[in-house]
Scaffold this active site. Structure first.
Site, PDB file in Angstrom:
ATOM      1  N   ASP A 339       0.835  -1.196   0.000  1.00  0.00           N
ATOM      2  CA  ASP A 339       0.000   0.000   0.000  1.00  0.00           C
ATOM      3  C   ASP A 339       0.875   1.254   0.000  1.00  0.00           C
ATOM      4  OD1 ASP A 339      -2.870  -1.284   0.887  1.00  0.00           O
ATOM      5  OD2 ASP A 339      -1.156  -2.320   1.758  1.00  0.00           O
ATOM      6  N   ASP A 371     -20.277   3.251  15.709  1.00  0.00           N
ATOM      7  CA  ASP A 371     -19.731   4.585  15.503  1.00  0.00           C
ATOM      8  C   ASP A 371     -20.695   5.403  14.657  1.00  0.00           C
ATOM      9  OD1 ASP A 371     -17.583   6.697  14.982  1.00  0.00           O
ATOM     10  OD2 ASP A 371     -16.417   5.165  16.028  1.00  0.00           O
ATOM     11  N   ASP A 391     -28.157   0.642  10.888  1.00  0.00           N
ATOM     12  CA  ASP A 391     -28.281   2.002  11.422  1.00  0.00           C
ATOM     13  C   ASP A 391     -29.311   1.968  12.550  1.00  0.00           C
ATOM     14  OD1 ASP A 391     -28.731   4.647  12.002  1.00  0.00           O
ATOM     15  OD2 ASP A 391     -29.206   5.252   9.942  1.00  0.00           O
ATOM     16  N   ASP A 406     -32.479   1.413   9.996  1.00  0.00           N
ATOM     17  CA  ASP A 406     -32.581   0.585   8.795  1.00  0.00           C
ATOM     18  C   ASP A 406     -31.246  -0.116   8.574  1.00  0.00           C
ATOM     19  OD1 ASP A 406     -30.837   2.472   7.617  1.00  0.00           O
ATOM     20  OD2 ASP A 406     -32.513   3.641   6.830  1.00  0.00           O
ATOM     21  N   HIS A 417     -15.894   9.789  11.294  1.00  0.00           N
ATOM     22  CA  HIS A 417     -15.199   9.154  12.410  1.00  0.00           C
ATOM     23  C   HIS A 417     -15.243   7.627  12.287  1.00  0.00           C
ATOM     24  CE1 HIS A 417     -14.628   7.974  16.705  1.00  0.00           C
ATOM     25  NE2 HIS A 417     -13.909   9.091  16.785  1.00  0.00           N
ATOM     26  N   GLU A 428      -7.984  -2.488   3.530  1.00  0.00           N
ATOM     27  CA  GLU A 428      -7.458  -3.637   2.798  1.00  0.00           C
ATOM     28  C   GLU A 428      -5.963  -3.483   2.535  1.00  0.00           C
ATOM     29  OE1 GLU A 428      -8.462  -6.258  -1.234  1.00  0.00           O
ATOM     30  OE2 GLU A 428      -9.563  -4.409  -0.780  1.00  0.00           O
ATOM     31  N   VAL A 544     -14.375  -4.430  30.221  1.00  0.00           N
ATOM     32  CA  VAL A 544     -14.077  -3.697  28.991  1.00  0.00           C
ATOM     33  C   VAL A 544     -12.587  -3.355  28.971  1.00  0.00           C
ATOM     34  CG1 VAL A 544     -14.539  -1.599  27.662  1.00  0.00           C
ATOM     35  CG2 VAL A 544     -16.394  -2.756  28.875  1.00  0.00           C
ATOM     36  N   SER A 604      -9.874   7.582  20.375  1.00  0.00           N
ATOM     37  CA  SER A 604     -10.714   6.908  19.381  1.00  0.00           C
ATOM     38  C   SER A 604      -9.874   6.210  18.332  1.00  0.00           C
ATOM     39  CB  SER A 604     -11.638   7.919  18.692  1.00  0.00           C
ATOM     40  OG  SER A 604     -12.707   8.282  19.520  1.00  0.00           O
TER      41      SER A 604
END
Length: 650
Positions: A339, A371, A391, A406, A417, A428, A544, A604
């Site tokens: 890449d 997210d 969603d 949906d 984000h 990829e 977590v 994040s």
């Protein structure tokens, strides 16, 4: 002070306990006595073979050679002992020392012990030669460990288990029922070489899962590279050629006499730098070390061969004419993707990903990214996006798409984000385009729960977590396959989550997370960007994995939250307000929209690095789950120690 044999055994017992926690090797001394200063502390449950004790103090009449005279042990107990099938002598030089004084050894073909044991406890025996000379008496180890039920103090009943040991190794027998037992350690008469042993009674066989140091390193078992000191090299090469011609398999030093003995063959010069040898297999089989602390069943044949190779290499290192001796290490081509923007991804080499990619690229693993949604048509993401995204945003003012929940998780905002987070995990790789993700063959399940302004509700996020876990949610049906990992690059400060009565809110989200954890799903969350020790949720919930951020200097990012709830840190960049003037913007480069890329900073961005590493691990070992991932993390097996645990966790 002079150390008697009795004291040596006691120190030996202390070493048994230490070696299970790791340690190094040490060379033997040939002196009959030596001087030490200081104190030696012996564990209360330590003991010594009664025969050895009697030899040290002839006034004692006890021995432990038969059932009738069995030595009574406490539970637990650790004990050092000696058995031999015959008597004789060996020379100090065989111990690697200097001198020709013979050292006598006695015949002691059996030691017997009586002990009360509980079901599930273990009897662990480690045996090793009393002399490092592999040909003492021309005999090998032939020792039997037998555990029997005791009918009385002098009579044995059924045999629980029996194992014969023919090399330096550790064996363990598990006790099935409570009761009195006899333990017999029997050296084959007129055959078995003098053998020292360490007996552990009643303790779990931790040693069975601890491999000796070095056996998992990549090198060719049975091979060694040796560099002789300068004056020996030419002569060694000359005589080795002559040896090869007469097929003697002998290497010699500059004086023309046998130096390495018949232990090495297949000499291969490495230019003028060093020489390449293969150990004789018989010689390797005789290798012994007290550090062999793993039960035979816990080591593969290759690991055992590697361990014996390391023992023999250590012997070569002690020679006066050897400059160095080392294993024939195996190096691998590191998988650097093609890449074009990979050189700008400074965070990936920091995680040693080029080496990890030789073993895993995350194929077959699903990571749910809860997210802002995603641009599923991005050229660097399109092949790694699951068709089962969703969603969950109910509020039309937040959703920006004019409708409710949906199956279209497309990002309608301007922060992108979610796409950025997804690209860090699974852009990829090796597609001659853009960047590479941490786990670039992993499948992303995009779940939209944050709206156009980057915020989301407790209800929407909780539903997304349930959906990712394959549980009932507002979606018409759960995904055909639950996620393996959930990435939560979102959060709220504890003070904003407090109810008016002072209690902590967010119980619904915590319950959703607990439901996912109960299914073994790894949940990773951001610690927050307020440069504060105030806990951030969901990162601070038990179970977590809470992630703080470091910059490209491996120090805490100036925005990153910190505190005792932090589990681990990962690359997240440096605040734009204090960019290092080094020619680079110190953010994390990743995907956004329309096949474009940008750099963002924050916990994040650190969080998906951890989620990506977990995906690599899950692809490599499918049994990985939330508990085993956390256990490995807390044991320090996954991360470097950067110092302050409040900043960096484990």
């Amino acid at each position: 002070m002079e150390f008697s044999l009795y004291r040596v055994f006691l120190v030996l017992i202390a070493l048994v306990a230490l070696s299970a926690c790791g340690g190094g090797s040490a060379s033997s001394s040939s002196a009959n006595s030596f001087t030490l200063s200081g104190a030696v502390f012996i564990e209360p449950e330590s003991d010594v073979d009664a025969d050895v004790e009697r030899r040290n103090n002839p006034s004692l009449e006890n021995n432990n050679n038969t059932l009738e005279t069995a030595q009574v042990l406490s539970n637990p107990a650790m004990l050092g002992g000696y058995v031999s099938g015959f008597s004789g002598e060996f020379y100090e030089s065989s111990l690697g020392g200097v001198g020709d004084d013979p050292v006598a050894f006695e015949e002691d073909s059996q030691d017997t012990y009586f002990v009360q044991l509980l079901g599930g406890q273990q009897v662990i025996l480690s045996v090793f030669r009393a002399s490092s000379d592999g040909t003492t008496g021309g005999n090998s180890i032939d020792v039997t460990l037998r555990v029997s039920k005791a009918i009385s103090l002098t009579q044995a009943g059924d045999v629980v288990a029996e194992v014969t040991i023919d090399k330096a190794i550790t064996e363990a027998i598990t006790i099935s029922e409570d009761g009195a037992h006899f333990i017999e350690i029997i050296a084959r008469q007129n055959f078995s070489a003098p053998t020292l042993y360490a007996l552990s009674v009643g303790q779990s066989a931790q040693v069975s899962t601890v491999a000796p140091p070095g056996v998992n390193q990549p090198f060719m078992p049975g091979e060694v590279i040796v560099k002789f000191k300068e004056k020996s090299e030419a002569a060694s090469a000359r005589v080795n050629t002559q040896s090869a011609q007469r097929n003697s398999r002998r290497a010699v030093s500059d004086n023309g006499e046998a130096a390495l003995g018949p232990s090495l063959n297949e000499i291969k010069p490495i230019g003028t730098l060093a020489r390449h040898y293969r150990f004789d297999e018989t010689y390797l089989d005789q290798a012994m070390s007290f550090e062999m602390r793993a039960a035979s069943g816990a080591l593969t044949a290759q690991q055992q061969a590697k361990w014996r190779t390391l023992q023999r290499i250590e012997e070569l290192r002690q020679r006066d004419d050897v400059e160095y001796a080392e294993p024939n290490y195996i190096l691998r081509a590191s998988a650097v993707p093609n890449d074009p923007a990979y050189p700008y991804q400074w965070s990936l080499p920091m995680l040693e990903l080029p080496s990890a990619w030789d073993f895993s690229t995350g194929q077959g693993v699903v990571v749910a990214v809860i997210d802002t949604g995603i641009d599923a048509a991005h050229d660097d993401l399109i092949n790694n996006i699951s068709s089962e995204g969703y969603d969950f945003i109910i509020s039309r003012s937040l959703s920006g798409d004019g409708d409710g929940p949906d199956n279209n998780p497309n990002d309608e905002g301007n922060t992108y984000h979610g796409a950025h987070v997804a690209g860090i995990i699974a852009a990829e790789g090796n597609n001659n385009r853009g960047i590479a993700g941490v786990a670039y063959d992993t499948e992303i399940m995009p779940l939209r729960a944050l709206g156009v302004d980057g915020s989301g509700t407790l209800a929407d996020i909780s539903n997304a977590i349930l959906y990712a876990a394959g549980l009932s949610s507002t979606a018409p049906s759960p995904p055909s396959r639950p996620a393996d990992i959930i990435n939560l690059s979102l959060g709220v400060a504890e003070s904003d989550l407090r109810l008016s009565n002072g209690q902590l809110g967010g119980q619904t989200m915590e319950n959703a997370i607990n439901s996912a954890l109960a299914r073994g799903i790894i949940v990773v969350a951001a610690a927050g960007n307020s440069n504060s020790s105030e806990p951030n949720y969901p990162a601070a919930y038990p179970g977590v994995v809470a992630v703080s951020s470091v910059n490209d200097r491996r120090t805490r990012s100036n925005f990153s939250n910190y505190g005792d709830y932090i589990d681990v840190t990962a690359p997240g960049g440096t605040s734009y307000g204090s960019v290092y003037y080094d020619g680079f913007q110190d953010g994390i480069l990743s995907t956004i929209y329309a096949s474009e890329y940008t750099e963002l900073v924050g916990t994040s961005m650190a969080t998906p690095h951890v989620a990506g590493v977990a995906a690599l691990m899950k692809a490599y070992r499918s049994s990985l789950n939330a508990d085993s991932f956390r256990a490995a993390l807390e044991a320090g097996e996954l991360s470097d120690d950067l110092g302050n645990s409040l900043f960096y966790g484990n």
